[in-house]
Write a protein that holds these residues in place. Structure first.
Motif, mmCIF file in Angstrom:
data_model
loop_
_atom_site.group_PDB
_atom_site.id
_atom_site.type_symbol
_atom_site.label_atom_id
_atom_site.label_comp_id
_atom_site.label_asym_id
_atom_site.label_seq_id
_atom_site.Cartn_x
_atom_site.Cartn_y
_atom_site.Cartn_z
ATOM 1 N N CYS A 262 0.841 -1.212 0.000
ATOM 2 C CA CYS A 262 0.000 0.000 0.000
ATOM 3 C C CYS A 262 0.869 1.253 0.000
ATOM 4 N N ARG A 263 1.936 1.247 0.781
ATOM 5 C CA ARG A 263 2.837 2.410 0.801
ATOM 6 C C ARG A 263 3.551 2.575 -0.539
ATOM 7 N N LEU A 264 3.915 1.470 -1.164
ATOM 8 C CA LEU A 264 4.539 1.524 -2.484
ATOM 9 C C LEU A 264 3.559 2.087 -3.524
ATOM 10 N N ALA A 265 2.305 1.643 -3.447
ATOM 11 C CA ALA A 265 1.288 2.166 -4.370
ATOM 12 C C ALA A 265 1.046 3.652 -4.108
ATOM 13 N N ALA A 266 1.104 4.072 -2.844
ATOM 14 C CA ALA A 266 0.915 5.488 -2.517
ATOM 15 C C ALA A 266 2.065 6.324 -3.059
ATOM 16 N N ARG A 267 3.273 5.751 -3.031
ATOM 17 C CA ARG A 267 4.437 6.478 -3.544
ATOM 18 C C ARG A 267 4.312 6.709 -5.052
ATOM 19 N N HIS A 268 3.753 5.739 -5.767
ATOM 20 C CA HIS A 268 3.653 5.837 -7.222
ATOM 21 C C HIS A 268 2.315 6.398 -7.696
ATOM 22 N N ALA A 269 1.448 6.750 -6.765
ATOM 23 C CA ALA A 269 0.127 7.278 -7.136
ATOM 24 C C ALA A 269 0.276 8.685 -7.699
ATOM 25 N N GLY A 270 -0.458 8.967 -8.747
ATOM 26 C CA GLY A 270 -0.424 10.301 -9.343
ATOM 27 C C GLY A 270 -1.388 11.259 -8.669
ATOM 28 N N ASP A 271 -2.316 10.738 -7.901
ATOM 29 C CA ASP A 271 -3.339 11.546 -7.243
ATOM 30 C C ASP A 271 -3.002 11.648 -5.755
ATOM 31 N N ALA A 272 -2.935 12.854 -5.232
ATOM 32 C CA ALA A 272 -2.577 13.050 -3.821
ATOM 33 C C ALA A 272 -3.641 12.474 -2.900
ATOM 34 N N SER A 273 -4.902 12.577 -3.274
ATOM 35 C CA SER A 273 -5.972 12.025 -2.441
ATOM 36 C C SER A 273 -5.884 10.506 -2.380
ATOM 37 N N GLN A 274 -5.556 9.884 -3.489
ATOM 38 C CA GLN A 274 -5.405 8.435 -3.506
ATOM 39 C C GLN A 274 -4.235 8.023 -2.611
ATOM 40 N N ALA A 275 -3.139 8.774 -2.654
ATOM 41 C CA ALA A 275 -1.976 8.455 -1.816
ATOM 42 C C ALA A 275 -2.332 8.563 -0.335
ATOM 43 N N ARG A 276 -3.083 9.591 0.038
ATOM 44 C CA ARG A 276 -3.496 9.768 1.430
ATOM 45 C C ARG A 276 -4.371 8.610 1.881
ATOM 46 N N ARG A 277 -5.272 8.181 1.024
ATOM 47 C CA ARG A 277 -6.153 7.057 1.362
ATOM 48 C C ARG A 277 -5.362 5.754 1.491
ATOM 49 N N LEU A 278 -4.399 5.552 0.591
ATOM 50 C CA LEU A 278 -3.579 4.343 0.667
ATOM 51 C C LEU A 278 -2.732 4.310 1.931
ATOM 52 N N LEU A 279 -2.249 5.472 2.359
ATOM 53 C CA LEU A 279 -1.466 5.507 3.599
ATOM 54 C C LEU A 279 -2.336 5.196 4.810
ATOM 55 N N SER A 280 -3.594 5.619 4.791
ATOM 56 C CA SER A 280 -4.509 5.266 5.881
ATOM 57 C C SER A 280 -4.786 3.765 5.883
ATOM 58 N N ILE A 281 -4.947 3.180 4.711
ATOM 59 C CA ILE A 281 -5.162 1.735 4.608
ATOM 60 C C ILE A 281 -3.912 0.985 5.088
#
Length: 181
Positions: free
Chosen positions: A15-34
């Motif tokens: 999830c943290r790896l996906a957040a690092r490569h996410a192009g959307d900041a909101s998606q990254a924030r959600r992935l970090l919460s997950i």
């Protein structure tokens, strides 16, 4: 009530790896919460981390479980479904192409308001002028109106009437000289 379990095919690291490569900041924030939930944090702690409420974190978990990291991307709302079906739009296009029949339609050329009236009479669907205009524009039609012309106007009369005037400006007789440097 027990908390909804997370997917087994992901973990906090992925999830943290996906957040690092996410192009959307909101998606990254959600992935970090997950990812925090995968690490053992409560939903309340994940909500504080994501700056949202616990209910929103539960919604994120449902979307994550259903669609993976792509489920956490903001999507455009679908909006209202169109009032006219594809068949009705096709009939409207044929009416626009064929033009009105003055004896039956009561008009000599289509206006948007006339088309709205025709749609109501034909399909019993009430649509606004904006809706019909938007649909016609989407089908490639434009609001065009021919320039009015008198029926008895002779060919070439306009060209004969136009004045032929000479140019009002001329090139200067003096040559340009450069200033000394």
């Amino acid at each position: 009530m027990a908390a909804l379990p997370l997917r087994a095919d992901f973990d906090a690291k992925s999830c943290r790896l996906a957040a690092r490569h996410a192009g959307d900041a909101s998606q990254a924030r959600r992935l970090l919460s997950i990812a925090a939930i995968y690490d053992g944090a409560s939903r309340g702690e994940a909500a504080v981390l994501g700056s949202v409420t616990v209910q929103i974190v539960c919604d994120w978990v449902k979307k994550f479980n259903a669609h993976g990291p792509d489920g956490l991307i903001n999507r455009k709302a679908p909006g209202k479904p169109p009032k006219l079906t594809a068949e009705q739009l096709a009939k409207l296009a044929t009416m626009v192409e064929s033009g009105p029949i003055p004896a039956s339609h009561g008009v000599v050329r289509w206006r948007i308001i006339d088309l709205c009236q025709w749609v109501w009479e034909e399909f019993r669907v009430s649509v606004s002028e904006d809706t019909v205009s938007r649909q016609l524009r989407a089908m490639g039609y434009r609001k065009l109106s021919a320039r009015p012309r008198h029926h008895a106007q002779a060919e070439g009369a306009i060209e004969d009437f136009k004045k032929a005037s000479r140019r009002s400006w001329r090139r200067s007789q003096s040559k340009w000289t450069s200033l000394p440097t």
